[in-house]
Motif scaffolding. Structure first.
Motif, PDB file in Angstrom:
ATOM      1  N   PRO A 149       5.716  -5.088 -12.761  1.00 13.29           N
ATOM      2  CA  PRO A 149       4.049  -6.016 -11.920  1.00 13.29           C
ATOM      3  C   PRO A 149       4.291  -5.986 -10.364  1.00 13.29           C
ATOM      4  N   THR A 150       3.172  -6.083  -9.713  1.00 21.33           N
ATOM      5  CA  THR A 150       3.595  -6.781  -8.678  1.00 21.33           C
ATOM      6  C   THR A 150       1.788  -7.741  -8.218  1.00 21.33           C
ATOM      7  N   ARG A 151       1.575  -8.497  -7.718  1.00 23.23           N
ATOM      8  CA  ARG A 151       1.192  -9.219  -7.509  1.00 23.23           C
ATOM      9  C   ARG A 151       0.431  -9.605  -6.339  1.00 23.23           C
ATOM     10  N   ALA A 205      -8.234  -5.390  -3.258  1.00 23.68           N
ATOM     11  CA  ALA A 205      -7.049  -6.344  -3.713  1.00 23.68           C
ATOM     12  C   ALA A 205      -7.698  -6.373  -5.037  1.00 23.68           C
ATOM     13  N   ALA A 206      -8.351  -8.072  -5.237  1.00 25.48           N
ATOM     14  CA  ALA A 206      -8.764  -8.238  -6.299  1.00 25.48           C
ATOM     15  C   ALA A 206      -9.201  -7.072  -7.820  1.00 25.48           C
ATOM     16  N   ASP A 207      -9.463  -6.175  -7.375  1.00 23.00           N
ATOM     17  CA  ASP A 207      -9.595  -4.974  -8.395  1.00 23.00           C
ATOM     18  C   ASP A 207      -8.269  -4.373  -8.446  1.00 23.00           C
ATOM     19  N   CYS A 208      -7.322  -4.255  -7.598  1.00 25.15           N
ATOM     20  CA  CYS A 208      -6.465  -4.178  -8.008  1.00 25.15           C
ATOM     21  C   CYS A 208      -5.402  -5.420  -8.731  1.00 25.15           C
ATOM     22  N   GLY A 209      -5.952  -6.637  -8.933  1.00 25.46           N
ATOM     23  CA  GLY A 209      -4.718  -7.313  -9.397  1.00 25.46           C
ATOM     24  C   GLY A 209      -4.157  -7.937  -8.597  1.00 25.46           C
ATOM     25  N   VAL A 210      -5.191  -8.319  -7.190  1.00 28.46           N
ATOM     26  CA  VAL A 210      -4.288  -9.119  -6.235  1.00 28.46           C
ATOM     27  C   VAL A 210      -4.285 -10.382  -6.508  1.00 28.46           C
ATOM     28  N   ARG A 242      -8.984   0.984  -1.841  1.00 29.29           N
ATOM     29  CA  ARG A 242      -8.389   0.576  -3.465  1.00 29.29           C
ATOM     30  C   ARG A 242      -7.538   1.766  -3.723  1.00 29.29           C
ATOM     31  N   GLY A 243      -7.858   2.573  -3.899  1.00 34.60           N
ATOM     32  CA  GLY A 243      -6.427   3.577  -3.758  1.00 34.60           C
ATOM     33  C   GLY A 243      -5.424   3.483  -3.165  1.00 34.60           C
ATOM     34  N   GLU A 244      -5.295   3.242  -2.101  1.00 30.26           N
ATOM     35  CA  GLU A 244      -3.995   2.592  -1.256  1.00 30.26           C
ATOM     36  C   GLU A 244      -3.387   1.446  -2.165  1.00 30.26           C
ATOM     37  N   ILE A 245      -3.870   0.595  -2.365  1.00 25.94           N
ATOM     38  CA  ILE A 245      -3.518  -0.796  -2.834  1.00 25.94           C
ATOM     39  C   ILE A 245      -2.776  -0.366  -4.719  1.00 25.94           C
ATOM     40  N   CYS A 246      -4.183   0.461  -5.289  1.00 20.33           N
ATOM     41  CA  CYS A 246      -3.220   0.370  -6.779  1.00 20.33           C
ATOM     42  C   CYS A 246      -2.803   1.160  -6.502  1.00 20.33           C
ATOM     43  N   GLY A 247      -2.573   2.680  -6.290  1.00 23.75           N
ATOM     44  CA  GLY A 247      -1.807   3.461  -5.713  1.00 23.75           C
ATOM     45  C   GLY A 247      -0.790   2.872  -5.807  1.00 23.75           C
ATOM     46  N   GLN A 248      -0.260   2.249  -4.918  1.00 24.22           N
ATOM     47  CA  GLN A 248       1.190   1.611  -5.096  1.00 24.22           C
ATOM     48  C   GLN A 248       1.762   0.996  -6.116  1.00 24.22           C
ATOM     49  N   ARG A 249       0.497  -0.327  -5.882  1.00 19.88           N
ATOM     50  CA  ARG A 249       0.999  -1.182  -7.502  1.00 19.88           C
ATOM     51  C   ARG A 249       1.136  -0.031  -8.222  1.00 19.88           C
ATOM     52  N   ALA A 266       0.551  -1.119   0.072  1.00 14.78           N
ATOM     53  CA  ALA A 266      -0.235  -0.204   0.333  1.00 14.78           C
ATOM     54  C   ALA A 266       0.840   1.345  -0.149  1.00 14.78           C
ATOM     55  N   LEU A 267       0.336   2.551  -0.504  1.00 10.80           N
ATOM     56  CA  LEU A 267       0.941   3.378  -0.602  1.00 10.80           C
ATOM     57  C   LEU A 267       1.328   4.091   0.506  1.00 10.80           C
ATOM     58  N   HIS A 268       0.466   4.348   2.314  1.00 11.33           N
ATOM     59  CA  HIS A 268       1.105   4.551   3.224  1.00 11.33           C
ATOM     60  C   HIS A 268       0.588   3.415   4.623  1.00 11.33           C
TER      61      HIS A 268
END
Length: 260
Positions: A170-172, A189-194, A153-160, A138-140
């Motif tokens: 790429p990170t998964r 996380a699922a929506d960010c491709g984790v 979602r912003g934290e997870i996708c943002g750091q991705r 995550a970002l923070h």
């Protein structure tokens, strides 16, 4: 006779040219391949009694009941005698640890927040060049559990996206900061491709039991190789001690991403 002697000489010359160690001598061959000789001695430098055994070819991952949401793992389902070493932020600041990863060819996964890597990503790039796999945290460094979906979602996708832009990687995998998550975290996380949320098992599981007896690690244990929040000044010492325990119990270190 002359033809026979010439043929023998030619055959001898061909045989000598096959193996550079035989042709040049051991010292000369080591000068030609200095990295090979360096890696051969590295385990002694870091206090290990023997080189790390290579990890076996990974088992096929087990199926999941809910294919939409990523699984939450502190252990990989495998029968291989491997454990997985993971680290959080701070390790990128230790140049000796980066040397250790490179010289031992140690397969580790490092989960980093964006805030831990500023003002630049140069140290993280060196960590990755040494052989570590950098994954998302995550970002923070704030707990995601209980926060609204858009924020998570912003934290997870943002750091991705930051890791992809800065490192081209790429990170998964995701380690939720502080290990705290909820179903909303899984959905974001699922929506960010984790592909999986990665937790950990206590490092003490590889040390002495309550009465001083050794505790055998389980195949597939995911280990956080340092205590959260503890200063990392002795990171290489702690890692070497952990590796000796792993070796003494007949295990080796696998690369987590190879098993997921």
């Amino acid at each position: 006779m002359l033809a026979g002697a010439l043929a023998a000489a030619l055959l001898s010359g061909c045989a000598q040219s096959v193996d550079p160690i035989e042709r040049l001598g051991l010292k000369a061959a080591q000068r030609v391949h200095p990295l090979h000789a360096h890696h051969g001695r590295a385990y002694r430098r870091w206090g290990l009694p023997a080189p790390l055994a290579p990890a076996p070819r990974p088992d096929r991952p087990a199926g999941r009941t809910d294919e939409r949401l990523p699984p939450v793992l502190d252990r990989v389902p495998t029968h291989d005698k491997v454990v997985f070493l993971t680290y959080d932020e701070g390790v990128e600041n230790d140049p000796r640890f980066i040397d250790m990863i490179r010289e031992l060819r140690l397969p580790v996964s490092v989960f980093l927040t964006d805030s831990s890597m500023r003002p630049g990503y140069a140290r993280v790039s060196r960590l990755r060049a040494a052989g570590a796999v950098v994954q998302n945290q995550a970002l923070h460094d704030v707990a995601l559990r209980g926060r609204p979906y858009d924020e998570q979602r912003g934290e997870i996708c943002g750091q991705r996206d930051r890791l992809k832009a800065r490192l081209g990687a790429p990170t998964r995998l995701l380690r939720p900061p502080q290990g705290r998550y909820d179903r909303t975290t899984l959905e974001a996380a699922a929506d960010c491709g984790v592909k999986a949320l990665i937790l950990w098992r206590p490092v003490r599981g590889l040390g002495a039991g309550r009465r001083g007896r050794g505790v055998t690690p389980h195949s597939g244990d995911i280990v956080l190789a340092h205590e959260p929040g503890r200063p990392l000044a002795s990171l290489t010492v702690e890692t070497a001690r952990l590796l000796r325990r792993i070796q003494a119990r007949g295990f080796t270190v696998g690369r987590l991403e190879d098993y997921l």
